[in-house]
Design a protein around this motif. Structure first.
Motif, PDB file in Angstrom:
ATOM      1  N   HIS A  57       0.830  -1.206   0.000  1.00 21.15           N
ATOM      2  CA  HIS A  57       0.000   0.000   0.000  1.00 21.15           C
ATOM      3  C   HIS A  57       0.866   1.259   0.000  1.00 21.15           C
ATOM      4  O   HIS A  57       0.575   2.223  -0.714  1.00 21.15           O
ATOM      5  N   LEU A  58       1.928   1.262   0.789  1.00 17.64           N
ATOM      6  CA  LEU A  58       2.830   2.419   0.803  1.00 17.64           C
ATOM      7  C   LEU A  58       3.520   2.612  -0.540  1.00 17.64           C
ATOM      8  O   LEU A  58       3.720   3.745  -0.987  1.00 17.64           O
ATOM      9  N   SER A  59       3.880   1.512  -1.206  1.00 17.73           N
ATOM     10  CA  SER A  59       4.489   1.603  -2.538  1.00 17.73           C
ATOM     11  C   SER A  59       3.520   2.221  -3.535  1.00 17.73           C
ATOM     12  O   SER A  59       3.912   3.045  -4.378  1.00 17.73           O
ATOM     13  N   GLU A  60       2.242   1.832  -3.445  1.00 17.62           N
ATOM     14  CA  GLU A  60       1.222   2.407  -4.326  1.00 17.62           C
ATOM     15  C   GLU A  60       1.051   3.896  -4.051  1.00 17.62           C
ATOM     16  O   GLU A  60       0.918   4.701  -4.986  1.00 17.62           O
ATOM     17  N   GLN A  61       1.065   4.286  -2.784  1.00 16.61           N
ATOM     18  CA  GLN A  61       0.962   5.703  -2.430  1.00 16.61           C
ATOM     19  C   GLN A  61       2.155   6.482  -2.959  1.00 16.61           C
ATOM     20  O   GLN A  61       2.010   7.601  -3.460  1.00 16.61           O
ATOM     21  N   GLN A  62       3.355   5.892  -2.858  1.00 18.06           N
ATOM     22  CA  GLN A  62       4.555   6.570  -3.344  1.00 18.06           C
ATOM     23  C   GLN A  62       4.502   6.745  -4.855  1.00 18.06           C
ATOM     24  O   GLN A  62       4.872   7.797  -5.380  1.00 18.06           O
ATOM     25  N   LYS A  67       3.855  10.414  -9.506  1.00 12.13           N
ATOM     26  CA  LYS A  67       3.132  10.846 -10.697  1.00 12.13           C
ATOM     27  C   LYS A  67       2.656  12.287 -10.534  1.00 12.13           C
ATOM     28  O   LYS A  67       2.779  13.100 -11.456  1.00 12.13           O
ATOM     29  N   LYS A  68       2.136  12.613  -9.353  1.00 11.52           N
ATOM     30  CA  LYS A  68       1.694  13.988  -9.097  1.00 11.52           C
ATOM     31  C   LYS A  68       2.865  14.959  -9.167  1.00 11.52           C
ATOM     32  O   LYS A  68       2.744  16.066  -9.699  1.00 11.52           O
ATOM     33  N   GLN A  69       4.019  14.560  -8.627  1.00 11.18           N
ATOM     34  CA  GLN A  69       5.193  15.427  -8.655  1.00 11.18           C
ATOM     35  C   GLN A  69       5.648  15.675 -10.091  1.00 11.18           C
ATOM     36  O   GLN A  69       6.039  16.793 -10.438  1.00 11.18           O
ATOM     37  N   ARG A  75       4.007  21.463 -15.089  1.00 12.04           N
ATOM     38  CA  ARG A  75       3.271  22.729 -14.996  1.00 12.04           C
ATOM     39  C   ARG A  75       4.204  23.877 -14.624  1.00 12.04           C
ATOM     40  O   ARG A  75       4.094  24.985 -15.149  1.00 12.04           O
ATOM     41  N   ARG A  76       5.136  23.601 -13.706  1.00 11.56           N
ATOM     42  CA  ARG A  76       6.102  24.638 -13.318  1.00 11.56           C
ATOM     43  C   ARG A  76       6.961  25.040 -14.512  1.00 11.56           C
ATOM     44  O   ARG A  76       7.215  26.229 -14.737  1.00 11.56           O
TER      45      ARG A  76
END
Length: 88
Positions: A57-62, A67-69, A75-76
C-alpha cells in the motif's frame, strides 16, 4: 470460518496489531471483541501478511505521489517558459 479467531490488522500508524474477531457482520465485515467492524480485506492471517500488505500500500501511495510530482514539474516548467517569453 469459526469464531472467535485472531487476525491481524494494520492500525492507522501502519503498526500491525492482533485482534480477536467474535462474529461476522454481513458478508463483508467481522466484528472484534471490542465492537469494532473491520472489512475482510483488512484482516490478515499473520503479522507477515499484514506487513507485506502495508508495504504494498505504501508503494502504491509513493507511485501516486511520484506521478503527481511529475505533473507539478511539467506545470512549473510551462509557467517558467511563459514567464520567460513575457519579459520584454
Amino acid at each position: 470460518m469459526t469464531f472467535p479467531y485472531t487476525g491481524w490488522v494494520l492500525m492507522p500508524s501502519y503498526k500491525p496489531k492482533p485482534e480477536q474477531f467474535v462474529k461476522s457482520f454481513r458478508a463483508t465485515h467481522h466484528v472484534t471483541d471490542k465492537g469494532k467492524y473491520v472489512h475482510l480485506s483488512e484482516i490478515y492471517v499473520s503479522m507477515t501478511q499484514a506487513i507485506n500488505a502495508g508495504t504494498k500500500h505504501l508503494s502504491e501511495q509513493q507511485a501516486a505521489l511520484d506521478k503527481k510530482q511529475a505533473n507539478i514539474n511539467k506545470r512549473r516548467a510551462a509557467l517558467e517558459k511563459a514567464a520567460g517569453e513575457a519579459k520584454p
